[in-house]
Design a protein around this motif. Structure first.
Motif, short mmCIF file in Angstrom:
data_model
loop_
_atom_site.label_atom_id
_atom_site.label_comp_id
_atom_site.label_asym_id
_atom_site.label_seq_id
_atom_site.Cartn_x
_atom_site.Cartn_y
_atom_site.Cartn_z
N THR A 132 -6.37 1.68 -9.89
CA THR A 132 -5.12 1.91 -9.91
C THR A 132 -4.41 1.03 -8.39
OG1 THR A 132 -2.25 3.27 -9.46
CG2 THR A 132 -4.80 4.43 -8.97
N ASP A 133 -3.84 0.99 -7.61
CA ASP A 133 -2.80 -0.09 -7.19
C ASP A 133 -1.07 0.27 -6.36
OD1 ASP A 133 -1.46 -1.94 -8.69
OD2 ASP A 133 -1.90 -3.07 -7.70
N ILE A 134 -1.06 1.94 -6.83
CA ILE A 134 0.02 1.83 -6.61
C ILE A 134 0.03 2.61 -5.45
CG2 ILE A 134 0.60 3.09 -9.27
CD1 ILE A 134 -0.38 5.83 -8.51
N THR A 135 1.47 3.11 -4.59
CA THR A 135 1.87 3.52 -3.63
C THR A 135 0.81 5.24 -3.33
OG1 THR A 135 3.58 4.19 -4.09
CG2 THR A 135 3.73 2.05 -3.49
N MET A 136 0.32 5.34 -2.38
CA MET A 136 0.40 6.88 -1.87
C MET A 136 1.02 7.68 -1.91
SD MET A 136 -1.76 9.08 -1.17
CE MET A 136 -3.23 7.65 0.06
N GLU A 137 2.36 7.92 -2.44
CA GLU A 137 3.89 8.02 -2.48
C GLU A 137 3.84 8.64 -4.60
OE1 GLU A 137 3.51 5.97 -0.68
OE2 GLU A 137 4.24 7.30 1.27
N GLU A 138 4.21 7.54 -4.60
CA GLU A 138 2.88 7.59 -5.88
C GLU A 138 2.33 8.78 -7.10
OE1 GLU A 138 5.67 3.67 -7.65
OE2 GLU A 138 3.52 2.75 -6.71
N ALA A 139 0.63 8.05 -5.93
CA ALA A 139 -0.01 8.78 -6.49
C ALA A 139 0.48 9.98 -6.46
CB ALA A 139 -1.25 8.54 -5.51
N LEU A 140 0.63 10.98 -5.20
CA LEU A 140 0.79 12.46 -5.17
C LEU A 140 1.89 12.98 -6.29
CD1 LEU A 140 1.46 11.99 -0.88
CD2 LEU A 140 -0.76 12.53 -2.21
N GLU A 141 2.73 12.01 -6.86
CA GLU A 141 3.63 13.03 -7.86
C GLU A 141 3.22 13.06 -9.07
OE1 GLU A 141 6.18 9.93 -8.13
OE2 GLU A 141 7.33 9.63 -6.02
N THR A 142 1.64 12.58 -8.73
CA THR A 142 1.69 13.13 -10.42
C THR A 142 -0.51 13.58 -9.58
OG1 THR A 142 -0.26 11.14 -10.76
CG2 THR A 142 2.26 11.52 -11.71
N ALA A 143 -0.49 14.01 -9.25
CA ALA A 143 -2.24 13.75 -8.53
C ALA A 143 -2.22 15.49 -8.63
CB ALA A 143 -2.73 13.82 -7.11
N ALA A 144 -3.26 16.09 -9.42
CA ALA A 144 -3.53 17.71 -9.42
C ALA A 144 -4.70 17.86 -8.24
CB ALA A 144 -4.55 18.16 -10.37
N LEU A 145 -5.86 16.85 -7.78
CA LEU A 145 -6.71 16.94 -6.99
C LEU A 145 -6.96 15.81 -6.12
CD1 LEU A 145 -9.05 18.36 -5.90
CD2 LEU A 145 -10.19 17.40 -7.82
N GLY A 146 -7.37 15.33 -4.54
CA GLY A 146 -7.52 14.25 -4.50
C GLY A 146 -8.88 14.04 -3.77
N ILE A 147 -9.63 13.13 -4.29
CA ILE A 147 -10.71 13.47 -3.25
C ILE A 147 -11.34 11.97 -2.12
CG2 ILE A 147 -13.36 12.62 -3.81
CD1 ILE A 147 -12.48 13.93 -7.04
N THR A 171 -7.70 8.04 5.32
CA THR A 171 -6.46 8.59 6.04
C THR A 171 -5.81 9.84 5.06
OG1 THR A 171 -6.12 7.76 7.86
CG2 THR A 171 -4.58 9.24 7.54
N ALA A 172 -5.98 9.12 3.52
CA ALA A 172 -5.43 9.76 2.67
C ALA A 172 -5.71 11.53 2.45
CB ALA A 172 -6.18 9.46 1.70
N ALA A 173 -6.86 12.11 2.97
CA ALA A 173 -6.18 13.39 2.74
C ALA A 173 -5.63 14.07 4.11
CB ALA A 173 -7.78 13.86 4.29
N MET A 174 -5.18 13.31 4.68
CA MET A 174 -3.94 14.06 5.60
C MET A 174 -3.12 14.35 4.33
SD MET A 174 -6.04 14.87 8.14
CE MET A 174 -4.69 15.41 9.13
#
Length: 390
Positions: A277-292, A297-300
């Motif tokens: 996927t190439d969606i924005t970070m904000e879009e990913a955070l809307e559905t993410a249950a967990l991030g790796i 900087t995505a960790a922040m």
């Protein structure tokens, strides 16, 4: 109760008029936020949001600096669909730095064109000009050079909190003239509560980074780990969130040597729920249950959004990756660095509140930045008050 005499009334009137004039001054003079690539544009968008939350009437201009640009058409239309307010080259940026009609220039990168004016005492000590305020570009694993480039900015905002003392020790007395040091970054603001629907979410995101893992074997290892997670969890979608497409950012400061879409094509059949996927970070955070992530900087962003985060630093060839030791040091004691076993079993660690307090700034960042700008533009009055009376 203190009596209010003529002097107190006069001082109150002066202060009231000064505040009114200051409010008009704010409305008339824009704050310019510079960007040149996807990282700096993300910073600019978040900085604008923070400032407008603090003062809805704040006039902000999003300015694209093209001399060091590494933006694709897709990225700018995705991140800034309305387009920039201005487009500047090097000479225009230098002129902007002494433009009395601009209140401030905010940037997360010190561009080459800015160095000469910043290093010029005549330019720095001129009174009626914008405040030059610099933030860090994100997680800065090697801050010495970044500190040095910012030593002549009018204001510098840093994180984590310990970086303020490091900056003071390194820069010391080399800064001449007015300078204020603040704590914070619009991408590293105090973490929110977990989303209300977190328990119902199923999507897992691996947030890639351009430089790390640095070797082909390391990247293939991460792909195989993601494929194993996807295969073991067929009811979940496992997304590989791309920093940029392979055809983009060929002139980027951080050039990706081995792109994930190309590597996936080499691996052959993969689980159908392993997706790009190439969606924005904000879009990913809307559905993410967990991030790796590994060293991104995505960790922040994940922690700021109140989402479970796993920082994985035990990939193949990690000993050859120059970003792994500083990432491990920065996140030491955070609770989010994970083992291979816990990663495969999707078991994130417990976040350390004390580490979080040192890393993330309060949500009054916009107000503090605006107050810094006010103090900068009042600095000539402070100098006059310090002068001995005749």
């Amino acid at each position: 109760m203190t009596a209010t005499g003529p002097r107190q009334k006069t001082l109150a009137l002066v202060r009231s008029r000064r505040r009114t004039a200051q409010d008009r001054h704010r409305a008339q003079r824009p704050i310019v936020i510079l960007f040149s690539d996807d990282s700096t544009l993300i910073f600019a968008r978040r900085m604008r949001e923070v400032l407008q939350a603090a003062d809805p009437d704040c006039l902000i201009e999003m300015v694209w600096f093209t001399d060091e640009s590494a933006l694709s058409y897709r990225q700018i239309t995705q991140l800034l669909p309305q387009g920039p307010d201005r487009v500047l080259g090097g000479k225009q940026l230098v002129s902007l730095m002494c433009d009395p009609s601009v209140r401030a220039i905010l940037t997360s990168r010190i561009y080459r064109a800015m160095l000469r004016p910043l290093n010029s005492p005549v330019a720095r000590w001129s009174g009626n000009r914008p405040c030059i305020l610099s933030f860090l570009g994100g997680l800065d694993f090697f801050p010495a050079q970044g500190f040095a480039r910012r030593r002549n900015c009018d204001a510098v905002y840093l994180f984590p909190r310990s970086a303020l003392a490091d900056y003071a020790q390194q820069v010391g007395q080399s800064t001449q003239g007015w300078q204020e040091i603040g704590f914070g970054h619009p991408s590293v603001m105090r973490a929110k509560a977990p989303p209300a629907d977190l328990a119902d979410r199923r999507d897992i995101y691996f947030f890639t980074q351009a430089l790390s893992p640095s070797t082909l074997r390391g990247r293939l290892h991460m792909l195989r780990v993601m494929a194993a997670i996807a295969k073991a969890n067929p009811e979940r979608r496992v997304f590989i969130k791309l920093r940029h497409l392979p055809s983009e950012n060929r002139q980027h400061l951080h050039l990706e040597k081995y792109d994930y879409p190309g590597l996936m094509a080499q691996l052959g059949p993969l689980p159908p729920n392993l997706l790009l996927t190439d969606i924005t970070m904000e879009e990913a955070l809307e559905t993410a249950a967990l991030g790796i992530t590994c060293t991104s900087t995505a960790a922040m962003d994940l922690l700021r959004a109140g989402l479970p985060c796993m920082v994985y630093l035990d990939f193949v060839d990690a000993y050859r990756d120059p970003l792994v030791p500083p990432m491990r040091k920065m996140f030491q004691g955070s609770g989010v660095i994970t083992s291979t076993e816990d990663l495969l079993n999707l078991k994130p660690g417990a976040l350390n509140p004390q580490w979080l307090e040192d890393m993330f700034c309060p949500d009054d960042l916009g107000t503090r930045v605006l107050e810094t700008l006010d103090r900068f533009h009042a600095r000539d009055f402070q100098i006059r008050r310090d002068l001995p009376s005749s």
